[in-house]
Structures are given as structure tokens and as C-alpha cells.
Scaffold this active site. Structure first.
Site, mmCIF file in Angstrom:
data_model
loop_
_atom_site.group_PDB
_atom_site.id
_atom_site.type_symbol
_atom_site.label_atom_id
_atom_site.label_comp_id
_atom_site.label_asym_id
_atom_site.label_seq_id
_atom_site.Cartn_x
_atom_site.Cartn_y
_atom_site.Cartn_z
ATOM 1 N N ILE A 101 2.723 -6.124 38.927
ATOM 2 C CA ILE A 101 1.514 -6.195 39.757
ATOM 3 C C ILE A 101 0.316 -5.937 38.842
ATOM 4 O O ILE A 101 0.361 -5.052 37.971
ATOM 5 C CB ILE A 101 1.557 -5.136 40.889
ATOM 6 C CG1 ILE A 101 2.894 -5.199 41.662
ATOM 7 C CG2 ILE A 101 0.371 -5.307 41.831
ATOM 8 C CD1 ILE A 101 3.199 -6.484 42.361
ATOM 9 N N ARG B 127 -6.655 3.800 42.999
ATOM 10 C CA ARG B 127 -6.647 2.614 42.127
ATOM 11 C C ARG B 127 -5.397 1.766 42.420
ATOM 12 O O ARG B 127 -4.472 2.213 43.083
ATOM 13 C CB ARG B 127 -6.642 3.047 40.657
ATOM 14 C CG ARG B 127 -7.922 3.716 40.228
ATOM 15 C CD ARG B 127 -7.969 4.024 38.742
ATOM 16 N NE ARG B 127 -7.087 5.107 38.365
ATOM 17 C CZ ARG B 127 -6.040 4.980 37.544
ATOM 18 N NH1 ARG B 127 -5.754 3.806 37.023
ATOM 19 N NH2 ARG B 127 -5.278 6.023 37.254
ATOM 20 N N TYR C 92 11.107 6.334 33.408
ATOM 21 C CA TYR C 92 10.563 5.636 34.588
ATOM 22 C C TYR C 92 11.704 5.091 35.459
ATOM 23 O O TYR C 92 11.697 5.249 36.685
ATOM 24 C CB TYR C 92 9.653 4.509 34.098
ATOM 25 C CG TYR C 92 8.884 3.787 35.175
ATOM 26 C CD1 TYR C 92 7.831 4.410 35.847
ATOM 27 C CD2 TYR C 92 9.195 2.473 35.515
ATOM 28 C CE1 TYR C 92 7.109 3.726 36.826
ATOM 29 C CE2 TYR C 92 8.483 1.791 36.480
ATOM 30 C CZ TYR C 92 7.440 2.425 37.140
ATOM 31 O OH TYR C 92 6.727 1.748 38.104
ATOM 32 N N ASN D 6 2.975 6.689 46.740
ATOM 33 C CA ASN D 6 2.695 5.613 45.781
ATOM 34 C C ASN D 6 2.298 6.135 44.405
ATOM 35 O O ASN D 6 2.479 5.430 43.413
ATOM 36 C CB ASN D 6 1.564 4.747 46.373
ATOM 37 C CG ASN D 6 0.894 3.878 45.338
ATOM 38 O OD1 ASN D 6 1.407 2.832 44.952
ATOM 39 N ND2 ASN D 6 -0.267 4.315 44.844
ATOM 40 N N VAL E 294 0.042 15.360 42.811
ATOM 41 C CA VAL E 294 1.229 15.232 43.669
ATOM 42 C C VAL E 294 2.439 15.976 43.110
ATOM 43 O O VAL E 294 3.367 16.304 43.852
ATOM 44 C CB VAL E 294 1.618 13.750 43.926
ATOM 45 C CG1 VAL E 294 0.531 13.006 44.676
ATOM 46 C CG2 VAL E 294 2.026 13.037 42.652
ATOM 47 N N SER F 202 10.292 0.538 42.222
ATOM 48 C CA SER F 202 9.988 -0.502 41.225
ATOM 49 C C SER F 202 11.255 -1.311 40.977
ATOM 50 O O SER F 202 12.367 -0.777 41.094
ATOM 51 C CB SER F 202 9.549 0.145 39.915
ATOM 52 O OG SER F 202 9.507 -0.824 38.878
HETATM 53 P P1 NDP Z 1 -2.305 2.781 38.626
HETATM 54 O O1 NDP Z 1 -2.122 3.440 37.303
HETATM 55 O O2 NDP Z 1 -3.161 1.578 38.714
HETATM 56 O O3 NDP Z 1 -2.812 3.858 39.692
HETATM 57 C C1 NDP Z 1 -2.124 5.076 39.808
HETATM 58 C C2 NDP Z 1 -2.659 5.878 40.964
HETATM 59 O O4 NDP Z 1 -1.863 7.077 41.069
HETATM 60 C C3 NDP Z 1 -4.100 6.349 40.760
HETATM 61 O O5 NDP Z 1 -4.735 6.391 42.015
HETATM 62 C C4 NDP Z 1 -3.930 7.761 40.202
HETATM 63 O O6 NDP Z 1 -5.022 8.653 40.465
HETATM 64 C C5 NDP Z 1 -2.713 8.226 40.978
HETATM 65 N N1 NDP Z 1 -1.983 9.311 40.329
HETATM 66 C C6 NDP Z 1 -1.315 9.295 39.151
HETATM 67 N N2 NDP Z 1 -0.774 10.506 38.908
HETATM 68 C C7 NDP Z 1 -1.091 11.294 39.955
HETATM 69 C C8 NDP Z 1 -0.840 12.651 40.288
HETATM 70 N N3 NDP Z 1 -0.113 13.458 39.492
HETATM 71 N N4 NDP Z 1 -1.349 13.138 41.443
HETATM 72 C C9 NDP Z 1 -2.083 12.350 42.268
HETATM 73 N N5 NDP Z 1 -2.355 11.059 42.020
HETATM 74 C C10 NDP Z 1 -1.870 10.533 40.863
HETATM 75 O O7 NDP Z 1 -0.808 2.441 39.124
HETATM 76 P P2 NDP Z 1 -0.250 1.239 40.020
HETATM 77 O O8 NDP Z 1 -1.153 0.998 41.148
HETATM 78 O O9 NDP Z 1 0.122 0.135 39.127
HETATM 79 O O10 NDP Z 1 1.120 1.873 40.526
HETATM 80 C C11 NDP Z 1 1.256 2.460 41.810
HETATM 81 C C12 NDP Z 1 2.730 2.665 42.084
HETATM 82 O O11 NDP Z 1 3.411 1.417 42.016
HETATM 83 C C13 NDP Z 1 3.418 3.572 41.066
HETATM 84 O O12 NDP Z 1 4.372 4.386 41.716
HETATM 85 C C14 NDP Z 1 4.115 2.590 40.141
HETATM 86 O O13 NDP Z 1 5.226 3.149 39.518
HETATM 87 C C15 NDP Z 1 4.503 1.491 41.118
HETATM 88 N N6 NDP Z 1 4.733 0.207 40.505
HETATM 89 C C16 NDP Z 1 3.738 -0.463 39.821
HETATM 90 C C17 NDP Z 1 3.993 -1.690 39.262
HETATM 91 C C18 NDP Z 1 2.955 -2.476 38.530
HETATM 92 O O14 NDP Z 1 3.291 -3.537 37.946
HETATM 93 N N7 NDP Z 1 1.712 -2.074 38.504
HETATM 94 C C19 NDP Z 1 5.330 -2.302 39.338
HETATM 95 C C20 NDP Z 1 6.285 -1.527 40.070
HETATM 96 C C21 NDP Z 1 5.985 -0.322 40.629
HETATM 97 P P3 NDP Z 1 -6.324 8.719 39.475
HETATM 98 O O15 NDP Z 1 -7.142 7.503 39.783
HETATM 99 O O16 NDP Z 1 -7.024 9.974 39.839
HETATM 100 O O17 NDP Z 1 -5.799 8.709 38.083
#
Ligand code: NDP
Length: 252
Positions: free
Chosen positions: A188, A15, A155, A90, A64, A142
């Protein structure tokens, strides 16, 4: 095709930002193994979407935060496609709340997923990349690591540590032809940022000089660059990709 014949792992690829990275890497010719935790329908739909466009991407379930699972899934990916050249750490979570009311579980899950997950996958791959004298590690940090928001002590701590870890690991692996960099996104548009966007979306846009929220593709394009030969002389850097948010300018 800037990543032709490369094998990449993208954690949290099902995602949001990770999904954007998976699609961009596959479009550049990489075989992409992406990790998800629980949302299998999202993972399946991404694998199908990439296949439809002629790319190669496969979903692997793994928490992870679990060291053993990380090592096992890396072995499974190697068994499928051979040696791995690119790792994007990520996967991340938030559990926002003021520190005085923060439960230890809310601290632990954020640190163990964001920082621990990055450690686990680097631990599983660093020696392999060093031995092949080729590799790219890209950690998703971030702007929250350096720009503090209330309710994000857990965080911010995890992301600040990722920045320091990135620089320290870059120094250790540079002599082996492996670069280690991080991307620090701003706001984002993904599931993770939905609550904040719903509460303060207009205010956030006013704080961003480029006047729009970021899209996963904005981060994915930078990840492709860092993974590509064009970025061969960059290591230990934290690239901020936030539309100018962290400049702290007052809206005009
Ligand atoms: P989302 O919540 O949209 O997606 C998170 C993803 O991480 C999903 O694919 C989820 O899998 C996976 N995930 C979460 N926990 C685990 C775990 N324990 N093991 C394996 N997979 C896991 O997050 P974003 O796309 O927004 O964020 C991605 C990265 O970017 C993160 O590190 C976040 O901190 C960083 N970020 C995001 C920002 C934003 O504004 N969105 C800003 C700055 C940084 P599943 O689908 O199975 O739940």
C-alpha cells in the site's frame, strides 16, 4: 451512512492506511477517535480535514505499546463520547534487516508495537464490548504474515501472531456479539512502504496481478464493510487485500 452514531477508535490513524480508515469511517457517520504517537502536525491536519467535510474525528496521543497509556486513552475517549463500538488496531512499525544482524531493540519495538499494541487496545476494550453485547474489532495484519520476505523476521512474527490472536479472540467473543477480524494488506502506498517502493517499485507492480499498488482507501473500504452491519456474520477471518499479490503468479 453505515456507521451512524457509532464511536470508533483507530490506532495509528494520523498517517497512511489509518488515515484512510479515519476519513472513511467519518464519512459513514462515525465519531472517530484516532491515536497517533508523535506526528502531531499530521494528526491536527487530519482532524481539520475531517471537520471540513462535516465529519467528526479527534486526535489522541498515545504509545500503543504502553498498556497503561492504552487504558487511559480509552477512558478519555469514553469520557468524551460515551461507549465505543469499533476498534481498528492499525498502528504498526517496521525495522527491516537480516536476522543475523538484528538488534534485540529492533525485534522488541516491532513486536511490542504491532502485536503488543493490538493486545493492549483489545485488553482495554474487550470486556466493555462484551458487556454491551455489540462490537467490532478489526486488526491490520499483512500478507507478510504468510508470504515471507528477507529482512522481516520481526515483522512477519508480529503479523503472524496477529492472525492467530484474531482467530482465538474471535472464538472467545463471538457469544457476546463481538466480531474480530483482520485485514492483510499487500503493498500500500504509504510512508511505511516508501523505501521498498523506491528500491523495487516496478518489480512489485509486476508481481501484482491487478497491476497497481494499493491505496489506503482500498483498505479503508474493507474496514468500513467489516465494521458495518453487513459483516455481522463474519468473524475470525483474515481478509487479504493485495491486488492478487499473494497468488504468487508469474508476471505476463
Ligand atoms: P505509516 O508508517 O504510514 O503510519 C503508521 C501510523 O502508526 C502513524 O499514524 C503512526 O503515528 C502510528 N504509530 C506507529 N507507532 C505507533 C505507536 N507506538 N503508538 C501509536 N501510534 C503509532 O504505516 P502504514 O499506514 O503503511 O501501516 C499501517 C498498518 O498497516 C501497519 O500495521 C502496517 O504494518 C500495515 N501494513 C502496511 C502495508 C503497507 O504496504 N503500507 C502492508 C501491509 C500491512 P505517528 O504519525 O505519530 O508516527
Amino acid at each position: 451512512m453505515r456507521l451512524k452514531d457509532q464511536v470508533a477508535i483507530v490506532t495509528g490513524g494520523s498517517r497512511g492506511i489509518g488515515r484512510g480508515v479515519v476519513k472513511a469511517f467519518a464519512a459513514e457517520g462515525a465519531k472517530v477517535a484516532f491515536i497517533y504517537k508523535g506526528n502531531q502536525p499530521a494528526a491536527d491536519s487530519l482532524a481539520a480535514e475531517v471537520a471540513q467535510t462535516g465529519g467528526v474525528a479527534k486526535a489522541f496521543q498515545c504509545d500503543v505499546a504502553n498498556h497503561d497509556e492504552a487504558f487511559k486513552v480509552v477512558e478519555a475517549i469514553e469520557a468524551e463520547w460515551g461507549s465505543i463500538q469499533i476498534l481498528v488496531n492499525n498502528a504498526g512499525v517496521i525495522r527491516d534487516g537480516l536476522f543475523v544482524a538484528m538488534k534485540p531493540e529492533e525485534w522488541d519495538v516491532v513486536v511490542q508495537t504491532n502485536l503488543g499494541g493490538t493486545f493492549n487496545f483489545c485488553h482495554a476494550l474487550a470486556m466493555k464490548l462484551a458487556r454491551q453485547r455489540k462490537g467490532r474489532i478489526i486488526n491490520i495484519s499483512s500478507v507478510a504474515a504468510t508470504n515471507s520476505n528477507p529482512g522481516q523476521t520481526n515483522y512477519a512474527a508480529s503479523k503472524g501472531a496477529i492472525n492467530s490472536f484474531t482467530r482465538a479472540l474471535a472464538v472467545e467473543l463471538a457469544g457476546r456479539g463481538v466480531t474480530v477480524n483482520a485485514i492483510a494488506p499487500g503493498f500500500i502506498e504509504t510512508d511505511m512502504s516508501e523505501n521498498v517502493r523506491n528500491k523495487a517499485g516496478d518489480l512489485i507492480k509486476k508481481m501484482i496481478p491487478l497491476k497497481r499498488l494499493g491505496q489506503p482507501e482500498d483498505i479503508a473500504k474493507v474496514a468500513v464493510f467489516l465494521a458495518s452491519p453487513d459483516a455481522g456474520y463474519i468473524t475470525g477471518q483474515i481478509l487479504t487485500v493485495d491486488g492478487g499479490l499473494s497468488l504468487g503468479a508469474v508476471a505476463m
